[in-house]
Design a protein around this motif. Structure first.
Motif, PDB file in Angstrom:
ATOM      1  N   ASN A 225      18.130  30.654  17.801  1.00 42.18           N
ATOM      2  CA  ASN A 225      17.392  29.747  18.684  1.00 42.18           C
ATOM      3  C   ASN A 225      16.409  30.580  19.494  1.00 42.18           C
ATOM      4  OD1 ASN A 225      16.713  27.997  21.031  1.00 42.18           O
ATOM      5  ND2 ASN A 225      18.333  26.670  20.206  1.00 42.18           N
ATOM      6  N   VAL A 226      15.187  30.107  19.583  1.00 45.73           N
ATOM      7  CA  VAL A 226      14.211  30.738  20.482  1.00 45.73           C
ATOM      8  C   VAL A 226      13.339  29.616  21.039  1.00 45.73           C
ATOM      9  CG1 VAL A 226      12.715  31.352  18.491  1.00 45.73           C
ATOM     10  CG2 VAL A 226      12.325  32.420  20.709  1.00 45.73           C
TER      11      VAL A 226
ATOM     12  N   VAL B 175      10.417  28.668  24.385  1.00 45.24           N
ATOM     13  CA  VAL B 175       9.630  28.978  25.580  1.00 45.24           C
ATOM     14  C   VAL B 175       9.326  27.652  26.264  1.00 45.24           C
ATOM     15  CG1 VAL B 175       7.395  29.885  26.381  1.00 45.24           C
ATOM     16  CG2 VAL B 175       8.658  31.089  24.585  1.00 45.24           C
TER      17      VAL B 175
ATOM     18  N   GLN C  22       4.068  28.148  27.097  1.00 42.90           N
ATOM     19  CA  GLN C  22       3.820  28.445  25.681  1.00 42.90           C
ATOM     20  C   GLN C  22       2.387  28.932  25.475  1.00 42.90           C
ATOM     21  OE1 GLN C  22       4.970  24.984  23.379  1.00 42.90           O
ATOM     22  NE2 GLN C  22       7.124  25.189  23.969  1.00 42.90           N
ATOM     23  N   LYS C  23       2.193  29.555  24.291  1.00 42.91           N
ATOM     24  CA  LYS C  23       0.860  30.052  23.873  1.00 42.91           C
ATOM     25  C   LYS C  23       0.293  31.112  24.814  1.00 42.91           C
ATOM     26  CE  LYS C  23       0.266  26.752  20.534  1.00 42.91           C
ATOM     27  NZ  LYS C  23      -0.413  25.527  20.382  1.00 42.91           N
ATOM     28  N   GLN C  24       1.189  31.860  25.468  1.00 43.36           N
ATOM     29  CA  GLN C  24       0.730  32.975  26.320  1.00 43.36           C
ATOM     30  C   GLN C  24       1.333  34.293  25.852  1.00 43.36           C
ATOM     31  OE1 GLN C  24       1.444  32.043  30.539  1.00 43.36           O
ATOM     32  NE2 GLN C  24       1.168  29.874  30.087  1.00 43.36           N
ATOM     33  N   GLY C  25       1.912  34.286  24.645  1.00 38.65           N
ATOM     34  CA  GLY C  25       2.470  35.525  24.100  1.00 38.65           C
ATOM     35  C   GLY C  25       3.934  35.762  24.421  1.00 38.65           C
TER      36      GLY C  25
ATOM     37  N   GLY D 267       6.597  34.024  23.379  1.00 37.80           N
ATOM     38  CA  GLY D 267       7.391  33.890  22.139  1.00 37.80           C
ATOM     39  C   GLY D 267       7.386  35.198  21.363  1.00 37.80           C
ATOM     40  N   GLN D 268       6.205  35.786  21.220  1.00 38.05           N
ATOM     41  CA  GLN D 268       6.110  37.079  20.510  1.00 38.05           C
ATOM     42  C   GLN D 268       6.937  38.146  21.210  1.00 38.05           C
ATOM     43  OE1 GLN D 268       2.571  38.906  18.780  1.00 38.05           O
ATOM     44  NE2 GLN D 268       1.452  37.067  19.393  1.00 38.05           N
TER      45      GLN D 268
ATOM     46  N   GLN E 242       5.344  27.711  14.229  1.00 31.60           N
ATOM     47  CA  GLN E 242       6.446  28.672  14.223  1.00 31.60           C
ATOM     48  C   GLN E 242       6.365  29.549  12.964  1.00 31.60           C
ATOM     49  OE1 GLN E 242       6.399  25.577  15.102  1.00 31.60           O
ATOM     50  NE2 GLN E 242       7.866  25.071  16.691  1.00 31.60           N
TER      51      GLN E 242
ATOM     52  N   TYR F 134       3.744  30.285  11.311  1.00 34.17           N
ATOM     53  CA  TYR F 134       2.612  31.191  11.537  1.00 34.17           C
ATOM     54  C   TYR F 134       3.066  32.394  12.386  1.00 34.17           C
ATOM     55  CZ  TYR F 134      -1.528  32.999  13.869  1.00 34.17           C
ATOM     56  OH  TYR F 134      -2.473  33.836  14.402  1.00 34.17           O
TER      57      TYR F 134
ATOM     58  N   LYS G 297       3.222  36.199  11.261  1.00 36.53           N
ATOM     59  CA  LYS G 297       2.345  37.130  11.981  1.00 36.53           C
ATOM     60  C   LYS G 297       3.134  38.360  12.427  1.00 36.53           C
ATOM     61  CE  LYS G 297      -0.444  37.427  16.078  1.00 36.53           C
ATOM     62  NZ  LYS G 297      -1.556  36.878  16.794  1.00 36.53           N
TER      63      LYS G 297
HETATM   64  N1  ACO Z   1       1.869  25.659  17.161  1.00 36.38           N
HETATM   65  C1  ACO Z   1       0.748  26.408  16.892  1.00 36.38           C
HETATM   66  N2  ACO Z   1       0.689  27.737  17.073  1.00 36.38           N
HETATM   67  C2  ACO Z   1       1.771  28.348  17.570  1.00 36.38           C
HETATM   68  C3  ACO Z   1       2.954  27.645  17.892  1.00 36.38           C
HETATM   69  C4  ACO Z   1       2.980  26.251  17.676  1.00 36.38           C
HETATM   70  N3  ACO Z   1       4.080  25.514  17.924  1.00 36.38           N
HETATM   71  N4  ACO Z   1       3.870  28.528  18.354  1.00 36.38           N
HETATM   72  C5  ACO Z   1       3.269  29.718  18.342  1.00 36.38           C
HETATM   73  N5  ACO Z   1       2.011  29.622  17.854  1.00 36.38           N
HETATM   74  C6  ACO Z   1       1.052  30.709  17.683  1.00 36.38           C
HETATM   75  C7  ACO Z   1       0.255  30.925  18.952  1.00 36.38           C
HETATM   76  O1  ACO Z   1      -0.913  30.142  18.979  1.00 36.38           O
HETATM   77  C8  ACO Z   1      -0.063  32.394  18.892  1.00 36.38           C
HETATM   78  O2  ACO Z   1      -1.130  32.646  18.025  1.00 36.38           O
HETATM   79  P1  ACO Z   1      -2.174  33.842  18.315  1.00 36.38           P
HETATM   80  O3  ACO Z   1      -1.328  35.074  18.491  1.00 36.38           O
HETATM   81  O4  ACO Z   1      -3.015  33.847  17.102  1.00 36.38           O
HETATM   82  O5  ACO Z   1      -2.842  33.449  19.587  1.00 36.38           O
HETATM   83  C9  ACO Z   1       1.174  32.988  18.233  1.00 36.38           C
HETATM   84  O6  ACO Z   1       1.764  31.923  17.486  1.00 36.38           O
HETATM   85  C10 ACO Z   1       2.143  33.566  19.244  1.00 36.38           C
HETATM   86  O7  ACO Z   1       2.490  32.586  20.147  1.00 36.38           O
HETATM   87  P2  ACO Z   1       3.257  32.871  21.496  1.00 36.38           P
HETATM   88  O8  ACO Z   1       2.373  32.487  22.640  1.00 36.38           O
HETATM   89  O9  ACO Z   1       3.824  34.248  21.505  1.00 36.38           O
HETATM   90  O10 ACO Z   1       4.447  31.841  21.330  1.00 36.38           O
HETATM   91  P3  ACO Z   1       5.042  30.878  22.452  1.00 36.38           P
HETATM   92  O11 ACO Z   1       5.304  31.624  23.698  1.00 36.38           O
HETATM   93  O12 ACO Z   1       4.228  29.642  22.536  1.00 36.38           O
HETATM   94  O13 ACO Z   1       6.472  30.541  21.807  1.00 36.38           O
HETATM   95  C11 ACO Z   1       7.744  29.093  20.402  1.00 36.38           C
HETATM   96  C12 ACO Z   1       6.575  30.088  20.460  1.00 36.38           C
HETATM   97  C13 ACO Z   1       9.032  29.792  20.865  1.00 36.38           C
HETATM   98  C14 ACO Z   1       7.898  28.645  18.965  1.00 36.38           C
HETATM   99  C15 ACO Z   1       7.385  27.915  21.346  1.00 36.38           C
HETATM  100  O14 ACO Z   1       6.260  27.252  20.827  1.00 36.38           O
HETATM  101  C16 ACO Z   1       8.529  26.905  21.525  1.00 36.38           C
HETATM  102  O15 ACO Z   1       9.407  27.095  22.355  1.00 36.38           O
HETATM  103  N6  ACO Z   1       8.502  25.789  20.745  1.00 36.38           N
HETATM  104  C17 ACO Z   1       9.509  24.739  20.874  1.00 36.38           C
HETATM  105  C18 ACO Z   1      10.859  25.222  20.375  1.00 36.38           C
HETATM  106  C19 ACO Z   1      10.815  25.777  18.946  1.00 36.38           C
HETATM  107  O16 ACO Z   1      10.195  25.214  18.063  1.00 36.38           O
HETATM  108  N7  ACO Z   1      11.477  26.934  18.744  1.00 36.38           N
HETATM  109  C20 ACO Z   1      11.596  27.579  17.443  1.00 36.38           C
HETATM  110  C21 ACO Z   1      12.515  26.805  16.532  1.00 36.38           C
HETATM  111  S1  ACO Z   1      13.190  27.803  15.229  1.00 36.38           S
HETATM  112  C22 ACO Z   1      14.482  28.620  15.948  1.00 36.38           C
HETATM  113  O17 ACO Z   1      14.806  28.397  17.090  1.00 36.38           O
HETATM  114  C23 ACO Z   1      15.244  29.616  15.112  1.00 36.38           C
END
Ligand code: ACO
Length: 152
Positions: A65-66, A68, A73-76, A78-79, A108, A110, A114
């Motif tokens: 599970n992960v 943000v 979100q979209k501020q890095g 998640g990475q 996700q 993507y 990445k």
């Molecule tokens: N849609 C489009 N692009 C995304 C998404 C998304 N849902 N999530 C991440 N990205 C892209 C970002 O645009 C970014 O791209 P860039 O580096 O080219 O600018 C890159 O991925 C890194 O994004 P971060 O900002 O580091 O990711 P973020 O902090 O938004 O966290 C996460 C990503 C954890 C998936 C968040 O969107 C989230 O909490 N989503 C809801 C819960 C979820 O889906 N969790 C994962 C399920 S699978 C599992 O838990 C095992």
């Protein structure tokens, strides 16, 4: 941006809300948070994310599970959480780190690719078998789980 990772053993409603954002099954969330390691992620004392790590097969750690918080979100973040999980796995002598996500979770998929995760398989109908409610995402009914792995 300085993130703090705290291992937690008691889940608050705020933690649940994040965990259920990534996985709508409370039953599965309860099961793997009981068995695995849960970390909360703080930014300036504000809860911005969670991650759950679970040892599965020998030398394999899964990010089960992960999440943000939507406002962060979209501020890095998640990475950075995934980099934390990779660091944890390296320090504890795991050889592979795995993650599974919905085939409709395009952002996700993507993000994980990445970060050099590679697709290893498909758990066909996983979401039809394990979830009572239909999940819609990006205009599609979610049925299959895509499995990914990073060898470290
Ligand atoms: N849609 C489009 N692009 C995304 C998404 C998304 N849902 N999530 C991440 N990205 C892209 C970002 O645009 C970014 O791209 P860039 O580096 O080219 O600018 C890159 O991925 C890194 O994004 P971060 O900002 O580091 O990711 P973020 O902090 O938004 O966290 C996460 C990503 C954890 C998936 C968040 O969107 C989230 O909490 N989503 C809801 C819960 C979820 O889906 N969790 C994962 C399920 S699978 C599992 O838990 C095992």
């Amino acid at each position: 941006m300085e993130l703090l990772f705290n291992e937690i053993n008691q889940l608050s409603n705020e933690h649940y809300s994040l965990l259920l954002d990534a996985d709508p099954s409370k039953k599965l969330v309860d099961d793997y948070t009981y068995r695995g390691l849960t970390y909360e992620v703080l930014l300036n004392e504000t809860l911005v994310g969670v991650v759950v790590l679970l040892p599965t097969r020998p030398e394999t750690l899964e990010i089960v599970n992960v999440a943000v918080h939507p406002n962060y979100q979209k501020q890095g973040i998640g990475q950075k959480i995934i980099l934390f999980a990779i660091g944890y796995a390296k320090r504890n002598n795991y050889r592979s780190i795995e993650i599974g996500t919905g085939s409709t979770s395009l952002g996700q998929l993507y993000l994980y690719q990445k970060m050099d995760f590679r697709i290893t398989g498909v758990d066909t109908d996983f979401f039809l078998h394990h979830y009572s409610e239909e999940i819609m995402e990006n205009g599609l009914v979610l049925k299959d789980m895509i499995r990914l792995r990073l060898d470290i």
